[in-house]
Scaffold this motif. Structure first.
Motif, PDB file in Angstrom:
ATOM      1  N   TYR A  32      -2.463 -88.429  36.660  1.00 17.30           N
ATOM      2  CA  TYR A  32      -3.426 -87.359  36.436  1.00 17.30           C
ATOM      3  C   TYR A  32      -3.754 -87.210  34.951  1.00 17.30           C
ATOM      4  O   TYR A  32      -4.881 -86.888  34.579  1.00 17.30           O
ATOM      5  CB  TYR A  32      -2.876 -86.046  36.992  1.00 17.30           C
ATOM      6  CG  TYR A  32      -3.805 -84.867  36.886  1.00 17.30           C
ATOM      7  CD1 TYR A  32      -4.907 -84.750  37.727  1.00 17.30           C
ATOM      8  CD2 TYR A  32      -3.583 -83.866  35.940  1.00 17.30           C
ATOM      9  CE1 TYR A  32      -5.765 -83.663  37.632  1.00 17.30           C
ATOM     10  CE2 TYR A  32      -4.435 -82.770  35.844  1.00 17.30           C
ATOM     11  CZ  TYR A  32      -5.524 -82.673  36.691  1.00 17.30           C
ATOM     12  OH  TYR A  32      -6.371 -81.599  36.581  1.00 17.30           O
ATOM     13  N   ASN A  62     -14.737 -90.295  38.200  1.00 20.67           N
ATOM     14  CA  ASN A  62     -14.004 -89.134  38.727  1.00 20.67           C
ATOM     15  C   ASN A  62     -13.461 -89.413  40.119  1.00 20.67           C
ATOM     16  O   ASN A  62     -12.335 -89.018  40.445  1.00 20.67           O
ATOM     17  CB  ASN A  62     -14.920 -87.904  38.754  1.00 20.67           C
ATOM     18  CG  ASN A  62     -15.028 -87.220  37.403  1.00 20.67           C
ATOM     19  OD1 ASN A  62     -14.136 -86.481  37.006  1.00 20.67           O
ATOM     20  ND2 ASN A  62     -16.126 -87.465  36.699  1.00 20.67           N
ATOM     21  N   LEU A  63     -14.261 -90.073  40.935  1.00 25.07           N
ATOM     22  CA  LEU A  63     -13.812 -90.412  42.282  1.00 25.07           C
ATOM     23  C   LEU A  63     -12.607 -91.337  42.233  1.00 25.07           C
ATOM     24  O   LEU A  63     -11.644 -91.159  42.995  1.00 25.07           O
ATOM     25  CB  LEU A  63     -14.948 -91.063  43.059  1.00 25.07           C
ATOM     26  CG  LEU A  63     -14.653 -91.408  44.519  1.00 25.07           C
ATOM     27  CD1 LEU A  63     -14.436 -90.134  45.333  1.00 25.07           C
ATOM     28  CD2 LEU A  63     -15.794 -92.239  45.112  1.00 25.07           C
ATOM     29  N   ALA A  64     -12.632 -92.311  41.324  1.00 22.52           N
ATOM     30  CA  ALA A  64     -11.515 -93.250  41.209  1.00 22.52           C
ATOM     31  C   ALA A  64     -10.256 -92.536  40.737  1.00 22.52           C
ATOM     32  O   ALA A  64      -9.168 -92.737  41.302  1.00 22.52           O
ATOM     33  CB  ALA A  64     -11.889 -94.375  40.248  1.00 22.52           C
ATOM     34  N   TYR A  66      -9.449 -89.201  40.783  1.00 25.27           N
ATOM     35  CA  TYR A  66      -8.929 -88.243  41.761  1.00 25.27           C
ATOM     36  C   TYR A  66      -8.505 -88.934  43.057  1.00 25.27           C
ATOM     37  O   TYR A  66      -7.575 -88.482  43.725  1.00 25.27           O
ATOM     38  CB  TYR A  66      -9.957 -87.149  42.047  1.00 25.27           C
ATOM     39  CG  TYR A  66      -9.893 -86.024  41.054  1.00 25.27           C
ATOM     40  CD1 TYR A  66      -9.068 -84.926  41.275  1.00 25.27           C
ATOM     41  CD2 TYR A  66     -10.636 -86.058  39.880  1.00 25.27           C
ATOM     42  CE1 TYR A  66      -8.985 -83.888  40.366  1.00 25.27           C
ATOM     43  CE2 TYR A  66     -10.568 -85.024  38.958  1.00 25.27           C
ATOM     44  CZ  TYR A  66      -9.739 -83.942  39.206  1.00 25.27           C
ATOM     45  OH  TYR A  66      -9.648 -82.920  38.290  1.00 25.27           O
ATOM     46  N   GLY A  67      -9.166 -90.026  43.404  1.00 24.65           N
ATOM     47  CA  GLY A  67      -8.775 -90.747  44.606  1.00 24.65           C
ATOM     48  C   GLY A  67      -7.384 -91.342  44.498  1.00 24.65           C
ATOM     49  O   GLY A  67      -6.563 -91.236  45.423  1.00 24.65           O
ATOM     50  N   VAL A  68      -7.087 -91.949  43.351  1.00 23.48           N
ATOM     51  CA  VAL A  68      -5.767 -92.545  43.142  1.00 23.48           C
ATOM     52  C   VAL A  68      -4.679 -91.472  43.115  1.00 23.48           C
ATOM     53  O   VAL A  68      -3.638 -91.595  43.764  1.00 23.48           O
ATOM     54  CB  VAL A  68      -5.748 -93.373  41.833  1.00 23.48           C
ATOM     55  CG1 VAL A  68      -4.318 -93.789  41.479  1.00 23.48           C
ATOM     56  CG2 VAL A  68      -6.637 -94.598  41.971  1.00 23.48           C
ATOM     57  N   PHE A  70      -4.837 -88.497  44.361  1.00 24.44           N
ATOM     58  CA  PHE A  70      -4.769 -87.878  45.684  1.00 24.44           C
ATOM     59  C   PHE A  70      -3.834 -88.671  46.602  1.00 24.44           C
ATOM     60  O   PHE A  70      -3.013 -88.085  47.324  1.00 24.44           O
ATOM     61  CB  PHE A  70      -6.166 -87.815  46.303  1.00 24.44           C
ATOM     62  CG  PHE A  70      -6.179 -87.343  47.735  1.00 24.44           C
ATOM     63  CD1 PHE A  70      -6.168 -85.997  48.035  1.00 24.44           C
ATOM     64  CD2 PHE A  70      -6.194 -88.258  48.784  1.00 24.44           C
ATOM     65  CE1 PHE A  70      -6.182 -85.552  49.355  1.00 24.44           C
ATOM     66  CE2 PHE A  70      -6.210 -87.834  50.104  1.00 24.44           C
ATOM     67  CZ  PHE A  70      -6.195 -86.466  50.389  1.00 24.44           C
ATOM     68  N   ILE A  71      -3.939 -89.975  46.602  1.00 17.84           N
ATOM     69  CA  ILE A  71      -3.092 -90.802  47.456  1.00 17.84           C
ATOM     70  C   ILE A  71      -1.615 -90.609  47.109  1.00 17.84           C
ATOM     71  O   ILE A  71      -0.768 -90.409  47.984  1.00 17.84           O
ATOM     72  CB  ILE A  71      -3.489 -92.286  47.332  1.00 17.84           C
ATOM     73  CG1 ILE A  71      -4.887 -92.504  47.931  1.00 17.84           C
ATOM     74  CG2 ILE A  71      -2.463 -93.185  48.017  1.00 17.84           C
ATOM     75  CD1 ILE A  71      -5.446 -93.884  47.695  1.00 17.84           C
ATOM     76  N   PRO A 143     -16.923 -84.649  49.123  1.00 15.01           N
ATOM     77  CA  PRO A 143     -15.536 -85.114  49.263  1.00 15.01           C
ATOM     78  C   PRO A 143     -14.733 -84.994  47.975  1.00 15.01           C
ATOM     79  O   PRO A 143     -13.541 -84.662  48.005  1.00 15.01           O
ATOM     80  CB  PRO A 143     -15.702 -86.584  49.680  1.00 15.01           C
ATOM     81  CG  PRO A 143     -17.041 -86.642  50.325  1.00 15.01           C
ATOM     82  CD  PRO A 143     -17.888 -85.674  49.547  1.00 15.01           C
ATOM     83  N   LEU A 144     -15.383 -85.249  46.839  1.00 16.02           N
ATOM     84  CA  LEU A 144     -14.683 -85.159  45.554  1.00 16.02           C
ATOM     85  C   LEU A 144     -14.335 -83.719  45.205  1.00 16.02           C
ATOM     86  O   LEU A 144     -13.199 -83.411  44.833  1.00 16.02           O
ATOM     87  CB  LEU A 144     -15.565 -85.764  44.457  1.00 16.02           C
ATOM     88  CG  LEU A 144     -15.068 -85.623  43.004  1.00 16.02           C
ATOM     89  CD1 LEU A 144     -13.724 -86.318  42.819  1.00 16.02           C
ATOM     90  CD2 LEU A 144     -16.104 -86.167  42.029  1.00 16.02           C
ATOM     91  N   LEU A 148     -10.696 -83.912  47.508  1.00 17.64           N
ATOM     92  CA  LEU A 148      -9.792 -84.551  46.544  1.00 17.64           C
ATOM     93  C   LEU A 148      -9.377 -83.604  45.429  1.00 17.64           C
ATOM     94  O   LEU A 148      -8.184 -83.459  45.133  1.00 17.64           O
ATOM     95  CB  LEU A 148     -10.465 -85.802  45.951  1.00 17.64           C
ATOM     96  CG  LEU A 148     -10.906 -86.886  46.929  1.00 17.64           C
ATOM     97  CD1 LEU A 148     -11.449 -88.094  46.160  1.00 17.64           C
ATOM     98  CD2 LEU A 148      -9.751 -87.314  47.822  1.00 17.64           C
TER      99      LEU A 148
END
Length: 247
Positions: A32, A62-64, A66-68, A70-71, A143-144, A148
């Motif tokens: 983060y 931002n998607l990348a 927060y996506g990482v 988030f997982i 979704p973001l 996420l």
């Protein structure tokens, strides 16, 4: 060893609301913090596609990030989150009724703090979000912003910073730290780090801390409240001309 009644595999140990910090918790926090820094330091501005599509590039970055995170956060908190969802499921009408009330309280508290701070000052973070709304369709930003973002931020600022950190230090210190860091980190990229710009995030963070603590440190509830607030923001962003509302 027999399990406690009603306990499922993977649930936190009985008699303890939260376990100690884990390596997965630490990895989520490190990602983060470091992934946005890496995005800033990398020479991405040299890519012709990003120069030609800055809004799309900002969205994808931002998607990348927060996506990482988030997982990793979902893996770290899966047992807690699943248990908290089951707790909320035992009183669904109360949960569904109290969420909009707390959303209204959040808006009122934020409005009061903004007025006391001297008025509205749009932060760079808010300007970036509004910029995304002008160049990216809602079904990509939702979704973001609604899934996420709320989960990642509630995991870090409430679940870790209050639920787990309070095992080591006073819970009131954890509450204050959660509000201050949550608000401050939303302004790190802003040139105007002022009380006026900080006030809306202090109001948001304060109500989220209250909701989390009031429900017995229920991560699922604070994520739901945060998501509801962001959903309202997305609806407003795509249905109103916010530029006409700015001072």
């Amino acid at each position: 060893m027999p399990q406690a009644p009603g306990r499922r595999p993977g649930d936190p140990a009985p008699g303890r609301r939260f376990g100690r910090f884990t390596g997965t918790d630490a990895l989520a926090v490190v990602l983060y913090v470091l992934l946005p820094l890496a995005a800033i330091l990398l020479p991405l501005d040299r890519l012709a596609w990003l120069r030609a599509n800055p809004l799309a590039g900002s969205y994808l970055l931002n998607l990348a990030v927060y996506g990482v995170v988030f997982i990793v956060a979902a893996i770290a908190a899966r047992a807690y989150f699943a248990r908290d969802v089951r707790i909320l499921g035992t009183r669904p009408w109360f949960t569904l009724g109290i969420l909009p009330l707390l959303l209204i309280a959040m808006l009122v508290v934020t409005a009061i703090l903004v007025a006391l701070s001297g008025g509205i000052q749009v932060s760079q973070n808010q300007e970036s979000i509004e910029g995304l709304a002008r160049g990216v369709p809602w079904w990509l930003t939702a979704p973001l912003l609604v899934v996420l973002g709320p989960f990642v931020e509630e995991f870090i600022f409430r679940h870790l910073m209050i639920g787990k950190l309070s095992l080591y230090v006073n819970k009131w210190f954890c509450y204050a730290l959660s509000v201050v860091l949550f608000a401050s980190l939303h302004l790190l990229s802003s040139d105007a780090f002022t009380l006026q710009a900080l006030a809306p995030y202090v109001g948001l963070g304060g109500v989220l801390v209250f909701a989390y603590a009031w429900t017995g440190n229920n991560l699922a509830f604070s994520v739901s409240l945060h998501a509801l607030k962001n959903l309202l923001s997305v609806v407003l962003l795509y249905t109103l001309d916010l530029s006409s509302l700015q001072p």
